[in-house]
Design a protein around this motif. Structure first.
Motif, short mmCIF file in Angstrom:
data_model
loop_
_atom_site.label_atom_id
_atom_site.label_comp_id
_atom_site.label_asym_id
_atom_site.label_seq_id
_atom_site.Cartn_x
_atom_site.Cartn_y
_atom_site.Cartn_z
N THR A 1 0.81 -1.13 0.16
CA THR A 1 -0.10 0.01 -0.01
C THR A 1 0.83 1.18 -0.01
O THR A 1 1.85 1.29 0.80
CB THR A 1 -1.02 -0.06 1.41
N ILE A 2 0.70 1.89 -1.03
CA ILE A 2 1.51 3.21 -0.93
C ILE A 2 0.76 4.39 -1.16
O ILE A 2 -0.33 4.27 -1.98
CB ILE A 2 2.36 3.23 -2.59
N VAL A 3 0.78 5.52 -0.63
CA VAL A 3 0.18 6.80 -0.65
C VAL A 3 1.50 7.75 -0.89
O VAL A 3 2.52 8.02 -0.27
CB VAL A 3 -0.51 7.14 0.52
N CYS A 4 1.34 8.63 -2.03
CA CYS A 4 2.06 9.57 -2.51
C CYS A 4 1.32 10.73 -3.32
O CYS A 4 0.34 10.42 -3.80
CB CYS A 4 3.61 8.85 -3.38
N ASP A 5 2.00 11.71 -3.78
CA ASP A 5 1.63 12.69 -4.31
C ASP A 5 1.80 12.09 -6.05
O ASP A 5 2.57 11.31 -6.37
CB ASP A 5 2.19 14.10 -4.44
N ALA A 6 0.59 12.68 -6.72
CA ALA A 6 0.74 12.31 -8.24
C ALA A 6 1.99 12.77 -9.06
O ALA A 6 2.62 13.84 -8.50
CB ALA A 6 -0.33 12.82 -8.81
N ILE A 7 2.37 11.96 -9.82
CA ILE A 7 3.28 12.50 -10.68
C ILE A 7 3.05 13.45 -11.45
O ILE A 7 2.15 13.30 -12.20
CB ILE A 7 3.99 11.26 -11.44
N PRO A 8 3.88 14.72 -11.56
CA PRO A 8 3.45 15.93 -12.46
C PRO A 8 3.49 15.45 -14.05
O PRO A 8 3.94 14.63 -14.27
CB PRO A 8 4.38 17.03 -12.27
N GLU A 9 2.28 16.10 -14.78
CA GLU A 9 2.33 16.03 -15.90
C GLU A 9 3.78 16.60 -16.82
O GLU A 9 4.30 17.30 -16.50
CB GLU A 9 1.41 16.79 -16.82
N ASP A 10 3.99 16.05 -17.86
CA ASP A 10 5.09 16.53 -18.80
C ASP A 10 4.70 16.12 -20.32
O ASP A 10 3.50 15.55 -20.49
CB ASP A 10 6.61 15.96 -18.27
N GLU A 11 5.75 16.54 -21.09
CA GLU A 11 5.22 16.06 -22.65
C GLU A 11 5.36 14.57 -22.72
O GLU A 11 4.50 14.20 -23.91
CB GLU A 11 6.38 16.91 -23.50
#
Length: 113
Positions: free
Chosen positions: A76-86
Motif C-alpha cells: 500500500t503506497i500513498v504519494c503525490d501524483a507524478i506531475p504531467e510532462d510532454e
C-alpha cells in the motif's frame, strides 16, 4: 563468514526439496516449497532487502511517499501524483503515477514483477 555459511545453507535447502506426489518421489525444480518454513523465512528476508531498495529508488526519483506498508508481497503506497510532462500529458494522474512506481519496483529484481 556467517553470512556466507547462511547463504550456502539457504541455497542448499531451496535446491534440494524432495516431496511425494501420486506415490512418486520428486525433487522441486525451482522456487521455495510451500510449507517449508525456511522458504518463508528466506522470502521475508529477501522482501526486507527489496523494501529498502524500493524506498531508496522512489526517493531518488523525488517521489515523497506519505505511506508505505507491505503485507507479505502486497503493498500500500500513498504519494503525490507524478506531475504531467510532454511524455505523459494524456494519462490520468493515478495512471501515470502507478506506471512510474511499477517501473521502479520491476527494475529491482527480475524475480518480482
Amino acid at each position: 563468514m556467517i553470512c556466507y555459511a547462511l547463504g550456502i545453507a539457504m541455497k542448499t535447502t531451496l535446491k534440494n526439496h524432495i516431496f511425494r506426489f501420486n506415490d512418486q518421489i520428486r525433487k522441486q525444480e525451482n522456487g521455495g516449497a510451500i510449507g517449508v518454513k525456511a522458504a518463508g523465512d528466506i522470502a521475508g528476508l529477501f522482501m526486507i532487502w527489496w523494501d529498502r531498495r524500493f524506498k531508496s529508488k522512489v526517493e531518488q526519483q523525488g517521489i515523497d511517499m506519505k505511506l508505505y506498508a507491505r503485507y507479505v508481497d502486497d503493498e500500500t503506497i500513498v504519494c503525490d501524483a507524478i506531475p504531467e510532462d510532454e511524455t505523459n500529458d494524456r494519462q490520468k494522474a493515478d495512471e501515470r503515477t502507478m506506471k512510474v512506481i511499477q517501473k521502479i519496483g520491476n527494475d529491482i529484481h527480475p524475480s518480482i514483477q
